[in-house]
Design a protein around this motif. Structure first.
Motif, PDB file in Angstrom:
ATOM      1  N   SER A  27       0.816  -1.211   0.000  1.00 34.69           N
ATOM      2  CA  SER A  27       0.000   0.000   0.000  1.00 34.69           C
ATOM      3  C   SER A  27       0.851   1.262   0.000  1.00 34.69           C
ATOM      4  CB  SER A  27      -0.894   0.003   1.242  1.00 34.69           C
ATOM      5  OG  SER A  27      -1.508   1.267   1.403  1.00 34.69           O
ATOM      6  N   ILE A  28       0.525   2.178  -0.897  1.00 35.27           N
ATOM      7  CA  ILE A  28       1.253   3.447  -0.961  1.00 35.27           C
ATOM      8  C   ILE A  28       1.011   4.260   0.297  1.00 35.27           C
ATOM      9  CG2 ILE A  28       1.400   5.638  -2.172  1.00 35.27           C
ATOM     10  CD1 ILE A  28       0.618   4.161  -4.732  1.00 35.27           C
ATOM     11  N   PHE A  29      -0.202   4.210   0.817  1.00 36.10           N
ATOM     12  CA  PHE A  29      -0.605   5.110   1.884  1.00 36.10           C
ATOM     13  C   PHE A  29       0.041   4.779   3.218  1.00 36.10           C
ATOM     14  CE2 PHE A  29      -3.419   7.187  -0.877  1.00 36.10           C
ATOM     15  CZ  PHE A  29      -4.012   6.233  -1.682  1.00 36.10           C
ATOM     16  N   SER A  30       0.493   3.558   3.371  1.00 32.34           N
ATOM     17  CA  SER A  30       1.115   3.199   4.638  1.00 32.34           C
ATOM     18  C   SER A  30       2.629   3.110   4.554  1.00 32.34           C
ATOM     19  CB  SER A  30       0.543   1.876   5.152  1.00 32.34           C
ATOM     20  OG  SER A  30       0.690   0.864   4.198  1.00 32.34           O
ATOM     21  N   LEU A  31       3.199   3.535   3.425  1.00 33.41           N
ATOM     22  CA  LEU A  31       4.657   3.594   3.319  1.00 33.41           C
ATOM     23  C   LEU A  31       5.182   4.711   4.195  1.00 33.41           C
ATOM     24  CD1 LEU A  31       5.530   3.093  -0.454  1.00 33.41           C
ATOM     25  CD2 LEU A  31       6.449   1.797   1.456  1.00 33.41           C
ATOM     26  N   ASN A  32       6.240   4.431   4.934  1.00 29.18           N
ATOM     27  CA  ASN A  32       6.814   5.443   5.804  1.00 29.18           C
ATOM     28  C   ASN A  32       8.203   5.807   5.290  1.00 29.18           C
ATOM     29  OD1 ASN A  32       7.375   7.195   7.850  1.00 29.18           O
ATOM     30  ND2 ASN A  32       7.376   5.667   9.480  1.00 29.18           N
ATOM     31  N   VAL A  33       9.213   5.192   5.810  1.00 35.51           N
ATOM     32  CA  VAL A  33      10.584   5.514   5.405  1.00 35.51           C
ATOM     33  C   VAL A  33      11.025   4.581   4.287  1.00 35.51           C
ATOM     34  CG1 VAL A  33      12.971   5.731   6.169  1.00 35.51           C
ATOM     35  CG2 VAL A  33      11.094   6.283   7.737  1.00 35.51           C
ATOM     36  N   MET A  34      11.668   5.154   3.281  1.00 35.88           N
ATOM     37  CA  MET A  34      12.256   4.367   2.199  1.00 35.88           C
ATOM     38  C   MET A  34      13.736   4.710   2.143  1.00 35.88           C
ATOM     39  SD  MET A  34       9.287   4.879  -0.685  1.00 35.88           S
ATOM     40  CE  MET A  34       9.563   3.342  -1.568  1.00 35.88           C
ATOM     41  N   GLY A  35      14.563   3.717   1.899  1.00 31.92           N
ATOM     42  CA  GLY A  35      15.987   4.000   1.944  1.00 31.92           C
ATOM     43  C   GLY A  35      16.821   3.031   1.130  1.00 31.92           C
ATOM     44  N   THR A  57      15.267  13.977   4.358  1.00 31.59           N
ATOM     45  CA  THR A  57      16.307  13.070   3.878  1.00 31.59           C
ATOM     46  C   THR A  57      17.488  13.005   4.838  1.00 31.59           C
ATOM     47  OG1 THR A  57      17.326  14.839   2.578  1.00 31.59           O
ATOM     48  CG2 THR A  57      15.728  13.424   1.460  1.00 31.59           C
ATOM     49  N   PHE A  58      18.178  11.897   4.752  1.00 33.95           N
ATOM     50  CA  PHE A  58      19.427  11.688   5.495  1.00 33.95           C
ATOM     51  C   PHE A  58      20.400  11.019   4.557  1.00 33.95           C
ATOM     52  CE2 PHE A  58      22.258  10.787   8.928  1.00 33.95           C
ATOM     53  CZ  PHE A  58      22.852   9.587   8.574  1.00 33.95           C
ATOM     54  N   TYR A  59      21.675  11.448   4.630  1.00 32.10           N
ATOM     55  CA  TYR A  59      22.722  10.860   3.811  1.00 32.10           C
ATOM     56  C   TYR A  59      23.920  10.489   4.677  1.00 32.10           C
ATOM     57  CZ  TYR A  59      20.224  12.816  -0.193  1.00 32.10           C
ATOM     58  OH  TYR A  59      19.273  13.130  -1.128  1.00 32.10           O
ATOM     59  N   ALA A  60      24.548   9.398   4.327  1.00 30.08           N
ATOM     60  CA  ALA A  60      25.827   9.068   4.938  1.00 30.08           C
ATOM     61  C   ALA A  60      26.850  10.126   4.527  1.00 30.08           C
ATOM     62  CB  ALA A  60      26.278   7.688   4.483  1.00 30.08           C
ATOM     63  N   ASP A  61      27.807  10.359   5.386  1.00 30.24           N
ATOM     64  CA  ASP A  61      28.769  11.432   5.137  1.00 30.24           C
ATOM     65  C   ASP A  61      29.512  11.250   3.809  1.00 30.24           C
ATOM     66  OD1 ASP A  61      29.777  11.920   8.622  1.00 30.24           O
ATOM     67  OD2 ASP A  61      28.120  12.760   7.448  1.00 30.24           O
ATOM     68  N   ASP A  62      29.846  10.021   3.469  1.00 27.97           N
ATOM     69  CA  ASP A  62      30.693   9.825   2.288  1.00 27.97           C
ATOM     70  C   ASP A  62      29.935   9.903   0.968  1.00 27.97           C
ATOM     71  OD1 ASP A  62      31.063   6.166   2.394  1.00 27.97           O
ATOM     72  OD2 ASP A  62      29.367   7.482   2.803  1.00 27.97           O
ATOM     73  N   VAL A  63      28.616  10.116   1.020  1.00 29.73           N
ATOM     74  CA  VAL A  63      27.868  10.280  -0.228  1.00 29.73           C
ATOM     75  C   VAL A  63      27.209  11.647  -0.339  1.00 29.73           C
ATOM     76  CG1 VAL A  63      27.423   7.792  -0.287  1.00 29.73           C
ATOM     77  CG2 VAL A  63      25.644   9.350   0.573  1.00 29.73           C
ATOM     78  N   ILE A  69      18.566  11.079  -3.010  1.00 28.36           N
ATOM     79  CA  ILE A  69      17.451  10.151  -2.857  1.00 28.36           C
ATOM     80  C   ILE A  69      16.151  10.905  -3.091  1.00 28.36           C
ATOM     81  CG2 ILE A  69      17.222  10.477  -0.348  1.00 28.36           C
ATOM     82  CD1 ILE A  69      16.608   7.430  -0.178  1.00 28.36           C
ATOM     83  N   SER A  70      15.220  10.224  -3.747  1.00 29.97           N
ATOM     84  CA  SER A  70      13.900  10.811  -3.982  1.00 29.97           C
ATOM     85  C   SER A  70      12.868   9.691  -4.016  1.00 29.97           C
ATOM     86  CB  SER A  70      13.881  11.622  -5.284  1.00 29.97           C
ATOM     87  OG  SER A  70      14.188  10.799  -6.395  1.00 29.97           O
ATOM     88  N   ARG A  71      11.604  10.080  -3.955  1.00 32.22           N
ATOM     89  CA  ARG A  71      10.553   9.067  -4.005  1.00 32.22           C
ATOM     90  C   ARG A  71       9.348   9.623  -4.756  1.00 32.22           C
ATOM     91  NH1 ARG A  71       8.907   7.858   2.135  1.00 32.22           N
ATOM     92  NH2 ARG A  71       7.017   6.931   1.229  1.00 32.22           N
ATOM     93  N   ASP A  72       8.651   8.702  -5.371  1.00 29.28           N
ATOM     94  CA  ASP A  72       7.436   9.046  -6.098  1.00 29.28           C
ATOM     95  C   ASP A  72       6.466   7.893  -5.928  1.00 29.28           C
ATOM     96  OD1 ASP A  72       6.469   9.376  -9.586  1.00 29.28           O
ATOM     97  OD2 ASP A  72       5.526  10.157  -7.779  1.00 29.28           O
ATOM     98  N   LYS A  73       5.422   8.128  -5.147  1.00 27.85           N
ATOM     99  CA  LYS A  73       4.431   7.092  -4.833  1.00 27.85           C
ATOM    100  C   LYS A  73       5.147   5.921  -4.173  1.00 27.85           C
ATOM    101  CE  LYS A  73       1.385   8.653  -8.499  1.00 27.85           C
ATOM    102  NZ  LYS A  73       0.697   8.339  -9.792  1.00 27.85           N
TER     103      LYS A  73
END
Length: 114
Positions: A27-35, A57-63, A69-73
């Protein structure tokens, strides 16, 4: 059962770019964190980047400054620029739903080499 389908890995020269994609079947509506995580040869699996449902968003220091990172649906993307040999790893998608359930993708290999 939620399934994650990843794509976009491959072989690229240093300084090149790749974009990884991961689509979740739940379900799209119950998606929380994607990584995205990665596991280098002989190393543990480490967090690369994550994005919440509100777009934080959060990134590791070396990247930082190289990866986006992005998300769509129900799809999460990882745009990787200025790739380095040390970015070589298996990259895994991870999603967490609002009920706390988490799932992993099957992994996609990224090789940065000349």
């Amino acid at each position: 059962q939620v399934q994650l389908v990843e794509s976009g890995g491959g072989l690229v020269q240093p300084g090149g770019s790749l974009r990884l994609s991961c689509t979740a079947s739940g379900s799209i509506f119950s998606l929380n964190v994607m990584g995205w995580y990665r596991q280098r040869p002989g190393k543990q699996r480490d967090l690369v980047a994550r994005i919440t449902g509100t777009g934080n968003t959060f990134y590791a220091d070396d990247v930082k400054g190289r990866f986006t990172i992005s998300r769509d649906k129900s799809t999460v993307y990882l745009r990787m620029n200025s790739l380095r040999p040390e970015d070589t790893a298996v990259y895994y998608c991870n999603v967490v739903y609002t009920n706390g359930a988490g799932y992993w993708g099957q992994g996609t290999q990224v090789i940065v080499s000349s």
